[in-house]
Scaffold this active site. Structure first.
Site, PDB file in Angstrom:
ATOM      1  N   CYS A   1       0.791  -1.226   0.000  1.00  0.00           N
ATOM      2  CA  CYS A   1       0.000   0.000   0.000  1.00  0.00           C
ATOM      3  C   CYS A   1       0.827   1.282   0.000  1.00  0.00           C
ATOM      4  O   CYS A   1       0.323   2.334  -0.379  1.00  0.00           O
ATOM      5  CB  CYS A   1      -0.946  -0.002   1.204  1.00  0.00           C
ATOM      6  SG  CYS A   1      -2.216  -1.292   1.125  1.00  0.00           S
ATOM      7  N   TYR A   2       2.082   1.221   0.421  1.00  0.00           N
ATOM      8  CA  TYR A   2       2.871   2.454   0.488  1.00  0.00           C
ATOM      9  C   TYR A   2       3.697   2.692  -0.774  1.00  0.00           C
ATOM     10  O   TYR A   2       4.414   3.695  -0.880  1.00  0.00           O
ATOM     11  CB  TYR A   2       3.793   2.446   1.711  1.00  0.00           C
ATOM     12  CG  TYR A   2       4.874   1.392   1.712  1.00  0.00           C
ATOM     13  CD1 TYR A   2       6.080   1.608   1.061  1.00  0.00           C
ATOM     14  CD2 TYR A   2       4.700   0.179   2.377  1.00  0.00           C
ATOM     15  CE1 TYR A   2       7.079   0.651   1.059  1.00  0.00           C
ATOM     16  CE2 TYR A   2       5.686  -0.790   2.384  1.00  0.00           C
ATOM     17  CZ  TYR A   2       6.876  -0.551   1.724  1.00  0.00           C
ATOM     18  OH  TYR A   2       7.860  -1.510   1.731  1.00  0.00           O
TER      19      TYR A   2
END
Length: 344
Positions: free
Chosen positions: A135-136
């Protein structure tokens, strides 16, 4: 960050996804608990390139899922990139570096090669594929293309393309809370952003910071199995985030003689409602500070790496775009990434 392009597959309501598919996916005593998780996920609608309302992929092999990823991600990625180029007033041949982030599908030749070909980018365009960071990933991706622009003086483009709908797991006889949470949160999206020299009318990247706590590596995982990719998500993630997010943010801002009060825009990856609540509490933010992050979760779910770019796009398009934005995203490691952006 200059022009942004967003491409979304068809949407379905959370209620429709539950009643039309997941209610049968979680039978018996598991169903009431799963339904409660779905209703409390903070998601009203989600997009899916391969909707469970039309096709049940839960029994598909990973090979079949990867072939379908390529079929679905290509047109979505192309649409997002074309929109970003038009918004930036650039031609595909102007792009010096084309970076692609994805943790939901792989093939070689991949999206970076095939889209560069189909869009007419130069054969000398440099490419970078950032895979399986979760997600990052958009934030280190943004850092990489920004560094390229600074050092080479040429425009660069980042595409985040995630098709989480391809990784629905088979039904389980017992409650697997981590899988229910994953099925209740994730959606599909493709978002492209351009960074160019002497950017005007967008956000300039001022600082990037990262922090990884390796002692919590087992708290979040994305494992390749014979039946797609399987999410591991510990309930202790918000506790770890609570321990690290304030010192990290304070240190990043202090390097520019700033404090939390000097930030007027927040793009916080909505890994779920508890993640947003934890960040809000630890940073002592007003109730409205994460309204855009919650709105993106409500309308799109968690789209992995594409999500924070959706939030940044929404902030930029708002009637009064914030001058100084801090983007935060979290993922396996357990890793925290932060980017300070300033309107120019």
């Amino acid at each position: 960050m200059g022009g942004t392009g967003v491409a979304l597959p068809p949407a379905a309501s959370q209620a429709e996804l539950w009643s039309g598919y997941f209610a049968a996916h979680y039978p018996g005593r598991v169903a009431p608990i799963a339904e409660k998780i779905f209703s409390n996920a903070g998601v009203r609608t989600r997009q899916a390139a391969v909707s469970p309302l039309d096709e049940d992929v839960s029994g598909w092999s990973t090979e079949r899922r990867m072939r379908r990823y390529q079929e679905e991600a290509m047109p979505l990625g192309k649409e997002a990139v074309e929109r970003a180029l038009v918004a930036s007033g650039l031609a595909a041949t102007d792009v010096g570096l084309f970076a692609v982030c994805s943790c939901t599908g792989y093939a070689t030749p991949g999206l970076d090669i095939l889209l560069a070909r189909d869009l007419g980018m130069s054969p000398r365009t440099q490419r970078l594929f950032i895979g399986h960071m979760g997600c990052y990933a958009a934030l280190p991706g943004l850092g990489a293309i920004s560094d390229f622009v600074t050092s080479r003086g040429r425009p660069a483009l980042l595409l985040c393309a995630e098709l989480t709908s391809l990784h629905i797991q088979p039904p389980a006889a017992r409650l697997e809370t981590q899988q229910v949470v994953s099925h209740a949160l994730f959606g599909d999206a493709a978002v492209a952003v351009v960074v160019r020299p002497e950017q005007r009318g967008g956000y300039a990247v001022r600082e990037i910071a990262a922090l990884t706590d390796p002692t919590t590596a087992d708290h979040m995982s994305w494992e390749v199995t014979d039946l797609g990719f399987r999410m591991g998500l510990s309930a202790r993630v918000p506790q770890v985030l609570a321990r690290h997010v304030r010192p990290m943010v304070d240190e990043l801002l202090a390097a520019h003689d700033l404090t939390v009060a000097d930030v007027d825009g927040w793009a916080v990856h909505p890994g779920g409602p508890r993640i947003l609540e934890t960040v809000e509490r630890r940073l002592d933010l007003p109730e409205t500070a994460l309204a855009t992050s919650r709105a993106v979760l409500d309308a799109h779910g968690n789209c992995s790496s594409a999500t924070v770019l959706l939030i940044l796009d929404a902030l930029r398009r708002s009637p009064a775009p914030p001058r100084r934005v801090l983007a935060l995203a979290f993922g396996p490691g357990l890793t925290l990434y932060a980017v300070l952006l300033e309107l120019v």
